[in-house]
Design a protein around this motif. Structure first.
Motif: not given
Length: 297
Positions: A254-261
């Motif tokens: 979820t953090a990856v999605d939050s950062y790079i989409g």
């Protein structure tokens, strides 16, 4: 500054195009001569000698016709194209210095950097559980994550950060709002609302604003999920529980999605639309709000 123009007619005989900007004092400053090739102008201004943030200075642009072979220090009266910021104050509030933030910080920059930091910490938590267990590091990183999300004071008062853990980051402004402090997501949303009220129907700018708002909607959802995952880790009786390992992986993803989409097939990469846009898309789309159209005078 980058100027791109197509289908530009040739200037009058013996004339060349020259670009200028109008500063905050109403004075006209030289940008430089423009080269026209096959009806196209592409020009980049690298900035001044002191590396000023140009958003603090520029109110608008003009292109004039000047005698070829020389570059004047003041423009003639032969203005051919103009472009103007009608809402420069609100643009500066988003991209340069946001009211209420310390040290002339920009909310959109702080949002991106905070999400990037959170992404690094979430990855560290996952690796420290799965690759080579280091439960002390997991707890320290989880403490930092909840401080970044809640803000330190609210993380403590709400119980999201258990009393047995001491704060490590001492974050004054988190991603999410509390009763006593707006978070970065709501601060940026408020600035976008103010900008929209002043945008005077500029559809291109409003389109980019909508794209930033798409990212904020996604981030509110994803950050709330990360908050819940992180609290589960902080309050776990033991960290060698397979359920906690699974939670840490969800936090990381979820953090990856939050950062790079988040990439939604068949798209090959994240886009600035609902369900896909994250902090990187918010930052890029916010920069595009500063795009202007030249109009022939």
């Amino acid at each position: 500054i980058r100027i791109e123009m197509q289908n530009v007619p040739a200037p009058a005989n013996g004339k060349s195009y020259v670009a200028w900007f109008q500063d905050e004092k109403g004075q006209t400053q030289l940008l430089g001569p423009l080269t026209l090739q096959n009806g196209t102008i592409i020009y980049t201004y690298q900035g001044d000698k002191t590396h000023s943030n140009l958003l603090t200075k520029i109110q608008g642009f003009s292109i004039t016709e000047e005698s070829s072979g020389s570059t004047p220090q003041t423009p003639s009266n032969q203005t051919i194209y103009q472009a103007q910021f009608n809402n420069a104050t609100y643009l500066k509030n988003i991209l340069y210095a946001t009211p209420g933030l310390p040290n002339n910080q920009s909310v959109v920059t702080n949002l991106l950097e905070t999400i990037k930091s959170l992404n690094d910490k979430a990855g560290s938590i996952n690796d420290s559980l799965q690759v080579q267990p280091d439960y002390g590091l997991v707890r320290r990183q989880a403490t930092r994550v909840i401080e970044v999300i809640d803000g330190t004071n609210y993380a403590q008062s709400s119980g999201d950060l258990p009393n047995k853990y001491r704060p490590l980051e001492h974050v004054s402004i988190g991603l999410l709002s509390s009763s006593k402090q707006q978070g970065y997501l709501d601060i940026l949303a408020a600035q976008l609302d103010a900008f929209k009220q002043s945008a005077q129907g500029d559809q291109a700018q409003l389109g980019h604003v909508q794209n930033v708002e798409n990212a904020l909607s996604d981030l509110r959802n994803w950050v709330q999920k990360m908050r819940a995952y992180d609290v589960d880790i902080l309050k776990a009786a033991t960290l060698n529980d397979p359920a906690i390992t699974s939670t840490a992986l969800q936090l990381k993803n979820t953090a990856v999605d939050s950062y790079i989409g988040h990439t939604v097939p068949p798209d090959p990469a994240p886009r600035p639309v609902l369900g896909s846009a994250g902090a990187s898309q918010a930052y890029i789309e916010a920069q595009y709000i500063a795009e202007l159209d030249f109009h022939r005078v």
